[in-house]
Scaffold this motif. Structure first.
Motif, short mmCIF file in Angstrom:
data_model
loop_
_atom_site.label_atom_id
_atom_site.label_comp_id
_atom_site.label_asym_id
_atom_site.label_seq_id
_atom_site.Cartn_x
_atom_site.Cartn_y
_atom_site.Cartn_z
N ALA A 95 55.95 51.89 64.20
CA ALA A 95 57.15 51.04 64.19
C ALA A 95 57.32 50.36 62.84
CB ALA A 95 57.06 50.00 65.30
N ARG A 96 56.20 50.05 62.19
CA ARG A 96 56.27 49.39 60.89
C ARG A 96 56.73 50.37 59.81
NH1 ARG A 96 53.91 44.37 61.55
NH2 ARG A 96 52.63 44.20 63.42
N ILE A 97 56.22 51.60 59.90
CA ILE A 97 56.62 52.61 58.92
C ILE A 97 58.12 52.87 59.01
CG2 ILE A 97 56.40 55.06 58.33
CD1 ILE A 97 53.40 54.76 59.16
N ASP A 98 58.67 52.79 60.24
CA ASP A 98 60.10 53.01 60.42
C ASP A 98 60.94 52.01 59.64
OD1 ASP A 98 59.55 55.14 62.01
OD2 ASP A 98 59.91 54.12 63.92
N LYS A 99 60.36 50.85 59.32
CA LYS A 99 61.12 49.83 58.57
C LYS A 99 61.30 50.25 57.11
CE LYS A 99 58.30 46.30 59.70
NZ LYS A 99 57.83 44.89 59.79
N GLY A 100 60.48 51.19 56.65
CA GLY A 100 60.57 51.64 55.25
C GLY A 100 59.50 50.99 54.40
N ASP A 128 49.66 46.17 42.42
CA ASP A 128 48.38 46.38 43.12
C ASP A 128 48.63 46.37 44.63
OD1 ASP A 128 46.85 46.48 40.78
OD2 ASP A 128 46.49 44.32 40.79
N LEU A 129 49.42 45.38 45.09
CA LEU A 129 49.67 45.25 46.53
C LEU A 129 50.39 46.50 47.05
CD1 LEU A 129 50.70 41.48 46.69
CD2 LEU A 129 48.53 42.49 47.43
N LYS A 130 51.36 46.99 46.27
CA LYS A 130 52.08 48.20 46.69
C LYS A 130 51.11 49.38 46.78
CE LYS A 130 56.52 46.80 44.76
NZ LYS A 130 57.54 47.06 43.73
C1 HEC Z 1 44.45 37.06 57.51
C2 HEC Z 1 44.54 38.39 58.04
C3 HEC Z 1 45.18 39.45 57.18
C4 HEC Z 1 44.83 39.84 55.91
C5 HEC Z 1 43.70 39.32 55.06
C6 HEC Z 1 45.76 40.90 55.56
N1 HEC Z 1 46.63 41.14 56.57
FE1 HEC Z 1 48.13 42.50 56.57
N2 HEC Z 1 48.72 41.84 58.38
C7 HEC Z 1 48.10 40.86 59.13
C8 HEC Z 1 48.84 40.62 60.35
C9 HEC Z 1 48.48 39.65 61.45
C10 HEC Z 1 49.96 41.49 60.31
C11 HEC Z 1 51.08 41.60 61.32
C12 HEC Z 1 52.07 40.50 60.99
C13 HEC Z 1 53.28 40.48 61.90
O1 HEC Z 1 53.92 41.53 62.08
O2 HEC Z 1 53.58 39.39 62.43
C14 HEC Z 1 49.85 42.24 59.06
C15 HEC Z 1 50.75 43.20 58.65
C16 HEC Z 1 50.61 43.97 57.52
C17 HEC Z 1 51.52 45.04 57.13
C18 HEC Z 1 52.78 45.45 57.88
C19 HEC Z 1 53.90 44.53 57.47
C20 HEC Z 1 55.20 44.77 58.22
O3 HEC Z 1 56.27 44.44 57.67
O4 HEC Z 1 55.19 45.29 59.33
C21 HEC Z 1 51.06 45.55 55.98
C22 HEC Z 1 51.67 46.69 55.17
C23 HEC Z 1 49.86 44.82 55.63
N3 HEC Z 1 49.62 43.86 56.60
C24 HEC Z 1 49.11 45.04 54.50
C25 HEC Z 1 48.08 44.21 54.08
C26 HEC Z 1 47.43 44.32 52.80
C27 HEC Z 1 47.78 45.35 51.75
C28 HEC Z 1 46.49 43.35 52.75
C29 HEC Z 1 45.54 43.02 51.63
C30 HEC Z 1 46.11 42.81 50.30
C31 HEC Z 1 46.54 42.61 54.00
N4 HEC Z 1 47.51 43.19 54.78
C32 HEC Z 1 45.71 41.55 54.34
C33 HEC Z 1 46.95 40.19 58.80
C34 HEC Z 1 46.31 40.26 57.58
#
Ligand code: HEC
Length: 141
Positions: A95-100, A128-130
């Motif tokens: 579902a997340r990938i569908d967002k682009g 880096d994040l990308k």
């Molecule tokens: C503190 C915990 C935590 C850390 C650390 C974390 N994430 Fe996440 N991440 C989450 C949670 C929780 C979600 C779901 C958020 C939501 O949809 O409400 C998420 C969602 C995402 C998504 C989907 C976003 C979307 O729009 O659906 C991506 C991509 C992602 N994280 C990448 C990363 C990356 C890359 C890192 C490291 C640089 C990272 N995350 C570090 C907790 C974390």
């Protein structure tokens, strides 16, 4: 997951996660310092093999998406903590990938839900994040 309901619990969880992540930042710094001290003061004793050791280019390669992921993102994404989509679990990502991809990049850059801006990676640039997001999505294929 019911145990993560309630913002007080989430806040406690975040603090716990930050405490776990901090030592991971200290490690590479200590390594770099030890590396430098060793190089300046190193004495090459015949037979130890150091004379033929190649000089490293300054830790290159240690900061790729994979290592950034394991230092900063795996804390939540390896286990699916706080409902983070789990690494390698395609059903949780579809579902997340569908967002682009661009939307996903922006979620990490700006933060979304419980995930803080930059996903706790203080040293990561936007590129880096990308690259980490690409790495995470590539792991689903
Ligand atoms: C503190 C915990 C935590 C850390 C650390 C974390 N994430 Fe996440 N991440 C989450 C949670 C929780 C979600 C779901 C958020 C939501 O949809 O409400 C998420 C969602 C995402 C998504 C989907 C976003 C979307 O729009 O659906 C991506 C991509 C992602 N994280 C990448 C990363 C990356 C890359 C890192 C490291 C640089 C990272 N995350 C570090 C907790 C974390």
């Amino acid at each position: 997951m019911f145990i993560f309901e309630g913002s007080a619990v989430n806040r406690g969880l975040l603090i716990a996660i930050f405490l776990c992540v901090l030592p991971a930042y200290a490690g590479p710094v200590e390594d770099a310092i030890e590396d430098r001290i060793a190089r300046v003061g190193s004495v090459c004793v015949e037979g130890l093999g150091c004379a033929s050791a190649s000089v490293s280019s300054g830790g290159g390669g240690a900061e790729g998406p994979e290592s950034f992921y394991s230092v900063s993102c795996a804390t939540c994404h390896a286990m699916g903590i706080a409902n983070a989509p789990k690494f390698g679990d395609a059903s949780q990502w579809s579902a997340r990938i569908d967002k682009g991809r661009e939307v996903l990049y922006n979620s990490v850059i700006n933060g979304i839900g419980t995930m803080p801006a930059g996903g706790t990676c203080a040293n990561c640039s936007e590129d880096d994040l990308k690259a980490i997001v690409d790495y995470m999505l590539d792991a689903l294929e």
